[in-house]
Design a protein around this motif. Structure first.
Motif, PDB file in Angstrom:
ATOM      1  N   ASN A 169     -25.494   6.957   5.887  1.00 52.74           N
ATOM      2  CA  ASN A 169     -24.417   6.139   5.340  1.00 52.74           C
ATOM      3  C   ASN A 169     -23.704   6.869   4.216  1.00 52.74           C
ATOM      4  O   ASN A 169     -24.182   7.889   3.707  1.00 52.74           O
ATOM      5  N   CYS A 170     -22.576   6.324   3.807  1.00 55.69           N
ATOM      6  CA  CYS A 170     -21.817   6.826   2.660  1.00 55.69           C
ATOM      7  C   CYS A 170     -21.694   5.748   1.597  1.00 55.69           C
ATOM      8  O   CYS A 170     -21.633   4.557   1.906  1.00 55.69           O
ATOM      9  N   ALA A 176     -18.801   5.243  -1.358  1.00 50.75           N
ATOM     10  CA  ALA A 176     -17.514   5.784  -1.792  1.00 50.75           C
ATOM     11  C   ALA A 176     -17.120   5.164  -3.134  1.00 50.75           C
ATOM     12  O   ALA A 176     -16.612   4.037  -3.176  1.00 50.75           O
ATOM     13  N   GLU A 231     -17.001  11.414   5.736  1.00 51.20           N
ATOM     14  CA  GLU A 231     -17.223  10.093   6.320  1.00 51.20           C
ATOM     15  C   GLU A 231     -17.285  10.165   7.843  1.00 51.20           C
ATOM     16  O   GLU A 231     -18.099   9.485   8.475  1.00 51.20           O
ATOM     17  N   THR A 269     -19.664   3.085   5.445  1.00 52.84           N
ATOM     18  CA  THR A 269     -19.208   3.516   4.131  1.00 52.84           C
ATOM     19  C   THR A 269     -19.106   2.288   3.244  1.00 52.84           C
ATOM     20  O   THR A 269     -18.328   1.374   3.527  1.00 52.84           O
ATOM     21  N   SER A 301     -19.218   9.845  -0.997  1.00 52.50           N
ATOM     22  CA  SER A 301     -17.827  10.114  -0.658  1.00 52.50           C
ATOM     23  C   SER A 301     -16.948   9.755  -1.851  1.00 52.50           C
ATOM     24  O   SER A 301     -17.328   9.964  -2.997  1.00 52.50           O
ATOM     25  N   THR A 360     -20.623  11.589   8.691  1.00 54.95           N
ATOM     26  CA  THR A 360     -21.657  10.573   8.506  1.00 54.95           C
ATOM     27  C   THR A 360     -21.765   9.663   9.717  1.00 54.95           C
ATOM     28  O   THR A 360     -22.873   9.388  10.212  1.00 54.95           O
ATOM     29  N   THR A 412     -10.240   7.809   1.544  1.00 54.67           N
ATOM     30  CA  THR A 412      -9.549   6.747   2.278  1.00 54.67           C
ATOM     31  C   THR A 412      -8.085   6.651   1.896  1.00 54.67           C
ATOM     32  O   THR A 412      -7.209   6.550   2.754  1.00 54.67           O
ATOM     33  N   HIS A 414     -17.852   0.811  -0.065  1.00 55.00           N
ATOM     34  CA  HIS A 414     -16.863   1.100  -1.102  1.00 55.00           C
ATOM     35  C   HIS A 414     -17.235   0.355  -2.376  1.00 55.00           C
ATOM     36  O   HIS A 414     -17.465  -0.852  -2.358  1.00 55.00           O
ATOM     37  N   LYS A 433     -13.668  14.697   1.692  1.00 55.33           N
ATOM     38  CA  LYS A 433     -14.330  13.397   1.672  1.00 55.33           C
ATOM     39  C   LYS A 433     -14.056  12.603   2.945  1.00 55.33           C
ATOM     40  O   LYS A 433     -14.939  11.898   3.455  1.00 55.33           O
TER      41      LYS A 433
END
Length: 246
Positions: A179-180, A182, A161, A236, A139, A164, A144, A238, A157
């Motif tokens: 899962n992601c 990002a 998510e 996700t 992502s 996902t 976000t 990050h 994107k």
């Protein structure tokens, strides 16, 4: 032939995708990287076969539904079912919304969101039958936070998510995790060409005061692919140096 777990990495010719493919190869996976051209696939093959002759590459254009379906059916028939699928391939068509064209919008949504749907759709039955696997979708922080000039990319994107999390709920009982990762601003050829003033403005917004490295993203992917993340799904992760916390 090899007993190594099979990993498919889309968009593996450069940048983050190349780093992911290389790290998985280093960790002993049998890696198949993809590119949209024969030349790109040949370059990936040469790089990955330095780790193992069993690694390979294929031409895959996830924006093309028929070609994606055919290529992945061939993968399943010739090589087998991936244990790890990394959906990294993507495009950008940036512009302020008032100047954004229908083609700009559709191109980004078709590749970055619909393309992931196509890959997962083509492989999901085989992975469910296999009863194990890890799907990792790449992502972006933009999904976000949003970003001026990237309404199409942000929408794709953010949708990725949500996709996902929903797919993770459907396949969790079959021991498949989704899962992601990002990324924030990662140093690649795309960031290298930014004007110094723009780089300085970006760095000022990152608490760690540096761009990330492609290996930072590859490491997060490798974690989600491995046994250490066997109870992690629908998340996700990050990786942005603190640029966005939450």
């Amino acid at each position: 032939m090899t007993d190594a777990k099979l990993a498919l990495v889309t968009g593996a010719s450069r940048g983050i995708g190349a780093a992911i493919a290389a790290m998985l190869a280093q960790q002993g996976y049998r890696v198949i990287g993809t590119a949209t051209s024969d030349a790109g696939a040949s370059a990936i093959r040469e790089t990955l076969q330095a780790y193992s002759a069993d690694n390979d590459a294929l031409v895959l254009n996830i924006a093309d539904a028929e070609q994606t379906d055919a290529a992945l059916k061939q993968l399943l028939a010739d090589i087998g079912t991936p244990a790890v699928v990394v959906n990294n391939a993507g495009v950008t068509r940036d512009n302020l919304f008032l100047r954004l064209t229908e083609d700009d919008w559709q191109t980004v949504i078709n590749t970055n969101l619909n393309g992931v749907f196509r890959v997962c759709k083509a492989l999901s039955k085989a992975m469910i039958k296999q009863k194990h696997g890890s799907i990792i979708n790449i992502s972006s922080i933009i999904g976000t936070t949003g970003n001026a000039g990237q309404t199409n990319y942000a929408a794709a994107k953010a949708g990725l998510e949500g996709f996902t999390r929903s797919l993770a709920q459907e396949v969790a009982s079959r021991n498949i995790r989704v899962n992601c990762v990002a990324p924030g601003f990662i140093q690649t050829d795309m960031t290298d060409v930014l004007p110094d003033g723009q780089k300085e403005a970006i760095l000022a917004s990152i608490p760690m005061k540096r761009f990330g490295q492609v290996e930072d993203i590859a490491a997060a992917v490798a974690f989600l692919a491995g046994d250490g993340a066997q109870y992690v799904t629908g998340q996700t992760i990050h990786v942005n140096g603190g640029m966005n916390m939450g």
